[in-house]
Design an enzyme around this catalytic site. Sequence first.
Site, short mmCIF file in Angstrom:
data_model
loop_
_atom_site.label_atom_id
_atom_site.label_comp_id
_atom_site.label_asym_id
_atom_site.label_seq_id
_atom_site.Cartn_x
_atom_site.Cartn_y
_atom_site.Cartn_z
CG HIS A 96 6.20 -5.63 3.98
ND1 HIS A 96 6.30 -6.87 3.06
CD2 HIS A 96 5.03 -5.87 4.20
CE1 HIS A 96 5.11 -7.50 2.74
NE2 HIS A 96 4.23 -6.75 3.54
CD GLU A 97 2.78 -2.61 5.94
OE1 GLU A 97 1.98 -2.48 5.09
OE2 GLU A 97 2.87 -4.04 6.38
CG HIS A 100 2.13 -3.31 0.85
ND1 HIS A 100 1.75 -4.36 -0.08
CD2 HIS A 100 2.20 -3.97 1.92
CE1 HIS A 100 1.78 -5.49 0.65
NE2 HIS A 100 2.08 -5.33 1.89
CG HIS A 104 -1.67 2.82 -4.53
ND1 HIS A 104 -1.87 3.62 -3.72
CD2 HIS A 104 -2.52 2.57 -5.65
CE1 HIS A 104 -3.19 4.14 -3.98
NE2 HIS A 104 -3.22 3.62 -5.29
#
Length: 233
Positions: A96-97, A100, A104
Amino acid sequence: MLIWIILIIVPMLFGLYAQTRVRSAYNKNVRIPSRGRITGREAAEAVMRSAGIHDVDIIKVPGELTDHYDPIRRRLALSEMNYHGTSLAALGVAAHEAGHAIQHKVGYSMMKVRQTMVPATQIASSISSYVIMAGILLLTFAGSAFGYNLLAVGAWALGIIVVFQLVTLPVEFDASRRAKAQLVTLGIVDKDEMKGVHETLDAAALTYVAAFVAALGSLLHILLILAGGRSRD
């Protein structure tokens, strides 16, 4: 009283339910090891590498569920249990991270909006509760019209927080979508293991919904107080 219950108590209970659910889902799936025995760090690295990301550091941070992605420092932080862990929960959170980080890289629009709002939201979060409390105290014990002015400032601050929480929802949902797809595509987890990943990430997503509902309820409550004050003038 009914309106107060709907706008304040119900969101509060919903928030408690969301926190309980995410803890329950995480504690359950952190005990289930993945068959591949890949660590959270390795999973995050694999997901980012598949997206052509090679300039993001993966670090270990203290605490539980303190995982986050820092787009300013280009750093992905995983809590110790998820950094070293091979559980379904650890892999889900790590991916999940990494999702991100992919947002980006590709310039995901809602993430850009969210990052733009961070400074204003930090200010709003730091002053909203104090300004609103002062305004309510002035109205309750002094009947001061200045109390309405303070509440108006508090309403503006809450409005910023509400918009920020609303923008956060698609950012978090999209990161989880990317994470789930990559975990299977890269062979990090088998399809029949995805149930634990789904439970963990879906429960985590619910906390963001609860945060939005709570902020919106607080804003509507203050707006009703302001509307009531104007109707008596």
